[in-house]
Write a protein that holds these residues in place. Structure first.
Motif, mmCIF file in Angstrom:
data_model
loop_
_atom_site.group_PDB
_atom_site.id
_atom_site.type_symbol
_atom_site.label_atom_id
_atom_site.label_comp_id
_atom_site.label_asym_id
_atom_site.label_seq_id
_atom_site.Cartn_x
_atom_site.Cartn_y
_atom_site.Cartn_z
ATOM 1 N N ILE A 1 0.840 -1.200 0.000
ATOM 2 C CA ILE A 1 0.000 0.000 0.000
ATOM 3 C C ILE A 1 0.872 1.245 0.000
ATOM 4 O O ILE A 1 0.600 2.199 -0.741
ATOM 5 C CB ILE A 1 -0.962 -0.014 1.203
ATOM 6 N N ARG A 2 1.939 1.256 0.796
ATOM 7 C CA ARG A 2 2.854 2.398 0.814
ATOM 8 C C ARG A 2 3.549 2.560 -0.537
ATOM 9 O O ARG A 2 3.734 3.682 -1.025
ATOM 10 C CB ARG A 2 3.877 2.244 1.941
ATOM 11 N N LYS A 3 3.932 1.450 -1.164
ATOM 12 C CA LYS A 3 4.564 1.502 -2.484
ATOM 13 C C LYS A 3 3.590 2.085 -3.518
ATOM 14 O O LYS A 3 3.980 2.923 -4.346
ATOM 15 C CB LYS A 3 5.006 0.099 -2.906
ATOM 16 N N TYR A 4 2.337 1.655 -3.454
ATOM 17 C CA TYR A 4 1.308 2.179 -4.354
ATOM 18 C C TYR A 4 1.194 3.691 -4.174
ATOM 19 O O TYR A 4 1.146 4.440 -5.158
ATOM 20 C CB TYR A 4 -0.032 1.502 -4.064
ATOM 21 N N TRP A 5 1.186 4.161 -2.914
ATOM 22 C CA TRP A 5 1.065 5.594 -2.669
ATOM 23 C C TRP A 5 2.290 6.359 -3.179
ATOM 24 O O TRP A 5 2.159 7.441 -3.746
ATOM 25 C CB TRP A 5 0.828 5.878 -1.187
ATOM 26 N N ARG A 6 3.484 5.798 -2.969
ATOM 27 C CA ARG A 6 4.700 6.455 -3.462
ATOM 28 C C ARG A 6 4.661 6.601 -4.981
ATOM 29 O O ARG A 6 5.046 7.634 -5.533
ATOM 30 C CB ARG A 6 5.951 5.682 -3.038
ATOM 31 N N GLU A 7 4.174 5.562 -5.667
ATOM 32 C CA GLU A 7 4.070 5.631 -7.123
ATOM 33 C C GLU A 7 3.100 6.729 -7.550
ATOM 34 O O GLU A 7 3.367 7.472 -8.495
ATOM 35 C CB GLU A 7 3.607 4.289 -7.685
ATOM 36 N N ARG A 8 1.969 6.838 -6.887
ATOM 37 C CA ARG A 8 0.999 7.896 -7.202
ATOM 38 C C ARG A 8 1.582 9.270 -6.902
ATOM 39 O O ARG A 8 1.359 10.223 -7.631
ATOM 40 C CB ARG A 8 -0.300 7.733 -6.394
ATOM 41 N N GLU B 1 4.023 10.606 -9.527
ATOM 42 C CA GLU B 1 3.417 11.075 -10.766
ATOM 43 C C GLU B 1 3.169 12.580 -10.729
ATOM 44 O O GLU B 1 3.020 13.206 -11.765
ATOM 45 C CB GLU B 1 2.084 10.358 -11.015
ATOM 46 N N ARG B 2 3.155 13.145 -9.543
ATOM 47 C CA ARG B 2 2.880 14.571 -9.370
ATOM 48 C C ARG B 2 4.157 15.391 -9.459
ATOM 49 O O ARG B 2 5.249 14.889 -9.226
ATOM 50 C CB ARG B 2 2.219 14.810 -8.009
ATOM 51 N N ARG B 3 4.024 16.657 -9.736
ATOM 52 C CA ARG B 3 5.173 17.559 -9.788
ATOM 53 C C ARG B 3 5.598 17.987 -8.394
ATOM 54 O O ARG B 3 6.765 18.250 -8.158
ATOM 55 C CB ARG B 3 4.831 18.790 -10.607
ATOM 56 N N ALA B 4 4.630 18.104 -7.494
ATOM 57 C CA ALA B 4 4.917 18.552 -6.127
ATOM 58 C C ALA B 4 4.143 17.673 -5.148
ATOM 59 O O ALA B 4 3.090 17.139 -5.490
ATOM 60 C CB ALA B 4 4.506 20.004 -5.951
ATOM 61 N N PRO B 5 4.655 17.504 -3.941
ATOM 62 C CA PRO B 5 3.924 16.685 -2.961
ATOM 63 C C PRO B 5 2.651 17.395 -2.492
ATOM 64 O O PRO B 5 2.509 18.608 -2.610
ATOM 65 C CB PRO B 5 4.920 16.532 -1.819
ATOM 66 N N ARG B 6 1.743 16.614 -1.950
ATOM 67 C CA ARG B 6 0.482 17.150 -1.447
ATOM 68 C C ARG B 6 0.736 17.771 -0.078
ATOM 69 O O ARG B 6 0.817 17.069 0.920
ATOM 70 C CB ARG B 6 -0.556 16.042 -1.328
#
Length: 199
Positions: free
Chosen positions: A103-110, A113-118
């Motif tokens: 689940i953490r790996k899935y989140w890191r991949e998502r 994909e972004r230019r900046a962190p949330r």
């Protein structure tokens, strides 16, 4: 060379009578209108309405249910269905085997994909971040007024391939007894009421 016009007559102005001329000063109405009710018809209607008593009016409760109550009903039905191990689907079995590391790996991949962190989600856990991403992903259908589990199942039945990690998070949170996890954050925001104080 430009193509020639195919007309029956000469290229001069339109002949008289073939098209009406516009008149802006005329009081003639060119569009048909619906007839308006006469004063006698209005008075008859007003008398019939005023003569009604509360007993004459048949009020029916259509069973309005708030979004929160509807989601609670949907979530309890899904939890009962999933809790019966013999009725689990193939996807639910796969989701039960997903680890926290996956689940953490899935989140890191998502997140990559972004230019900046949330920035606005730093205080949230990975599970809540995954679920909120699922909430705002419109390709899986609307998230307001429907439980997250039911939305995931519906998207899966429609062949939209929702992430198995979302189902894994939902199953793990339900095993922990977290009933609030089924309601989308957007749904909470949309159904909340704000009070404006005057200074």
């Amino acid at each position: 060379m430009p193509p020639k016009r195919s007309t029956r007559h000469s290229s001069g102005p339109a002949t008289r009578g073939s098209q009406q001329t516009l008149a802006f000063s005329s009081s003639k109405v060119s569009k048909p209108s619906t007839p308006t009710a006469t004063t006698s018809q209005k008075s008859k209607l007003a008398q019939s309405i005023s003569s009604l008593t509360p007993e004459d009016i048949d009020t029916k409760d259509v069973g309005h249910v708030s979004s929160e109550a509807a989601i609670a009903q949907q979530a309890s039905a899904e939890v009962e269905r999933v809790s019966k191990k013999e009725e689990r689907t193939e996807e639910e079995e796969r989701a039960a085997k997903v680890t926290d590391a996956q689940i953490r790996k899935y989140w890191r991949e998502r997140e990559n994909e972004r230019r900046a962190p949330r920035v606005h989600q730093q205080e949230l856990g990975v599970e809540e971040k995954v679920l909120r991403l699922f909430d705002i992903s419109s390709q899986y259908g609307p998230c307001i007024g429907i439980a997250r589990m039911k939305r995931w199942v519906r998207a899966n039945k429609l062949g939209l391939n929702p992430p198995i990690e979302v189902l894994a998070v939902l199953l793990k949170e339900e095993e922990k007894g977290n009933a609030k996890i089924e309601r989308a954050h957007v749904d909470e925001l949309m159904s909340s009421k704000s009070v404006i104080e005057e200074a």
